[in-house]
Design an enzyme around this catalytic site. Sequence first.
Site, PDB file in Angstrom:
ATOM      1  N   ARG A   1      27.201  44.054  46.922  1.00 40.97           N
ATOM      2  CA  ARG A   1      27.140  43.943  45.465  1.00 40.97           C
ATOM      3  C   ARG A   1      26.175  44.948  44.842  1.00 40.97           C
ATOM      4  NH1 ARG A   1      26.369  38.929  45.012  1.00 40.97           N
ATOM      5  NH2 ARG A   1      28.359  38.206  44.149  1.00 40.97           N
TER       6      ARG A   1
ATOM      7  N   GLY B   1      34.035  27.255  41.860  1.00 41.43           N
ATOM      8  CA  GLY B   1      34.544  25.908  41.613  1.00 41.43           C
ATOM      9  C   GLY B   1      36.009  25.998  41.277  1.00 41.43           C
TER      10      GLY B   1
ATOM     11  N   GLU C   1      41.186  34.342  48.544  1.00 43.40           N
ATOM     12  CA  GLU C   1      41.627  35.459  47.687  1.00 43.40           C
ATOM     13  C   GLU C   1      42.625  36.338  48.438  1.00 43.40           C
ATOM     14  OE1 GLU C   1      37.460  36.141  45.124  1.00 43.40           O
ATOM     15  OE2 GLU C   1      38.170  37.653  46.534  1.00 43.40           O
TER      16      GLU C   1
END
Length: 857
Positions: A27, A54, A88
């Site tokens: 990141r 969430g 994902e």
Amino acid sequence: MASSASSSQVPCGKHDVFISFRGSDIRSDFLSHLKRALRQKNVDIYVDDRLERGEEIWSALVNAIEGSMIALVIFSDNYASSKWCLEELVKIVECKKANQQIVIPIFYRVDPSHVRHQTHTYADAFTHHEQRFPDNMHNLENWRSVLKETAHLSGYHSSNFQDESELINAIVEDVFKKLEVNTPIVPRSQLIGFHQNFTNVESLMKIESPEVRVLGIWGPGGIGKTTFASTIFDNFLSKFESHCFLENVREESTKIGLSSLRQKLLSKLLDQKDYINMNHAMRRLKQKKVLIVIDDVDNPKQLKDLARQQLHLGQGSRVIATSRDKHVLRSGGIHEKYIHEVRELSRKESLELFSMHAYNQNHPIKEYEELSNLTVALAGGIPLALEVLGSHFHSRDEAYWKSELSKLQKYPHQVFKIKGQVILVLEACGFKAVSGIQNLIDKALIKSDGYHRIVMHDLIREMAEQIVREECVKHPEFRSRLNDEDEICDVLENNKGTDEIEGISLDVSRIKYLHVRANPFLKMKKLRILKVFNGQWSETMFPFDLDSFPNALKYFWWDYYPCESLPSGFCPENLAKLRMSRSNVTKLWDGVQDLVNLKTIDLSQSFELMELPDFSMAHKLENVNLYDCVSLRSVHPSILSLPTLVALDVSGCGKVESLESETHLESLSNLTTSRCGLKKLRFLPINELCCLTNLEVFDVCDFKQEIHTEELHSLFDAWRNLGSLCLIGWSYLSGIPSNIKCLTRLQHLSLDESGVETLPAGVSHLSSLITIRLRECKRLKSILGLPPMLEELYATNCTLLETVSSDSLLFNPCRLHFENCVKLDECSLGVIEESAHSLCTSSPVRSPRPHPFACYA
């Protein structure tokens, strides 16, 4: 390198790129640099930087994945340790299979085989997952499967690059290329008419050139300058290191000032949000190849501050500025040859654009075709007008259409005016016409076409007329200009004229009958322009005599003028133009009038006109048109003695038997006497003809006196400016002198029905000559030469013609007419046939034609 999942069927989505990554690994360094590089290329990316997940967040992620064209999957050491990353990836692979989503794997400091076979850190991650989810082995197998499948795709391995910068550049370049292939640049409606403009601008851009180039895009409001510039920007931005599209500069410079706009531009180009020092900015920009669009400039200073002069851009940089004012672009430093004018849409393109907004398809509904065509004609090819009208008529019924169109169609669509006439009228009214017209052209409010006409779009005219209407909405007699026939009739019939009225333009074809008193113009003391014309011929009657006109009149145009003369009390000394075509006048006035401002007089087809007054006081008179004045017995000698006379047309004046002058007419450049009753040219013997050194048009037909070749030789020596020579019906003319080659400006030569026997070889030297007419030349035997740029040759019914010798026909094919030329020899026939064949097969501009003798010989 290309992704194996690439497809041309990728649908448009909400985002260009979705990035799947393990935040703790990349990141703060690699990901931040990659995001920055992608955003510099205007790539819309979705990156979820939230640390906690969430169900609500997962729903947003699913939507983002499904709505992205490309998925970048960054495999790092700990990627597989995240359940969210694996989920994902499952969704990404589903979209790849269902929607042809492009998937690009990036192996960042991890071996692809570790991902493919789940070894090393990936094995540790799955050991942890097996312990955490012992009852969900199906999910684990699914995760393993998508990791293996994705790792087999073509992608990027960080170990193959020298540093991260090189890796990121490669990824960004690949992403950008895939987006170019799979993304429509603009909606279809914006592409209509795009290509006709794009080709020219593309050549002006000359991307491969290292010079810094500033281009201009110019046109009226609503023509599509911003849309076009945006499309150009999107097409070329991948060729530049940095880019910026500055919108609404005219408005923004007023709101925030040029300094703030310049900071905004630099911030975008240098990707720096804080205040940027100009010296620092120029130092960095010198090294950058940038693309800048400065949209809607209205002041040269905006260009100078925001473009090349202040910024010192790097080699190969391009700046594009759009403006309604061509003068602003030129004054801002853009060379004329780098300014592109955005053209109106063609009728076909206009109909397509209108239909897309009116019917949501590229053509009109059958029942509305006629109404659509009428509406499209009103817009005059202006895209914004077409879009507004299309949206306005969307889902409307036929009755509504007709009602609205009746309002819009009250006046003719396009206004055409001869530029010279406009200048004459405006200057007569005290305006600086030449500079004023050029200013309007530069601002794209009017145009000057290739026929010396001024063209004004009907929407601009409507706006101007509305401004005049607002001078006094309820009482038109208190406005400065009147052009509505109902309002004009009301003013004239009820004697409502006032000092406020300065101009009247009345199309009498729109009225049936006009009842007025004898002095309808009496109260209009300031009337300067009076135009009464027939837009379409009608039998409108004016049952009255006119006692007077205002002496302030400068422009008098009255077709079908009903009276036998102008009022005796009228003083025409302010008149600059007098036009009374097809009038009932037998004479204009008695005596000598002080016509100090008169430049043009047009009495053409005034069939009752019998005499002309003394024009000796008209010291500025240049043009006299007496065409088809069949009752006119003579032309007053004063006209032919005026030193300013440029053009005289007495063609069709069958009773005019002579023309006389007291002086040499060196100014005369256009003399037309076709079908005139001249039996002798007493004022034009050869020595005086030779004085007409500015003559451009000589049109004298049916001259029945003998003229020797030596005399024509003298005339041709003097007439070096001649552009058109018409000697139709000169039956006593036997030859054309060889020095015709001196008439280098000659474009049209007409010798129909003349006695000419040979067209000399000297004609081949006339590079401007495009038309030759030799019809019915019964004595013509040979054509010894033809000019190199000839477009059309008429030699119909030349029954003695034997020889046509011209090599130029083989190199420059033209349209040939040799009907009934029965004596042409074999050699000449061969030349003609080969020329015609060459025209049919080699010229893409001219339409192919059949064998020449089927149509022309």
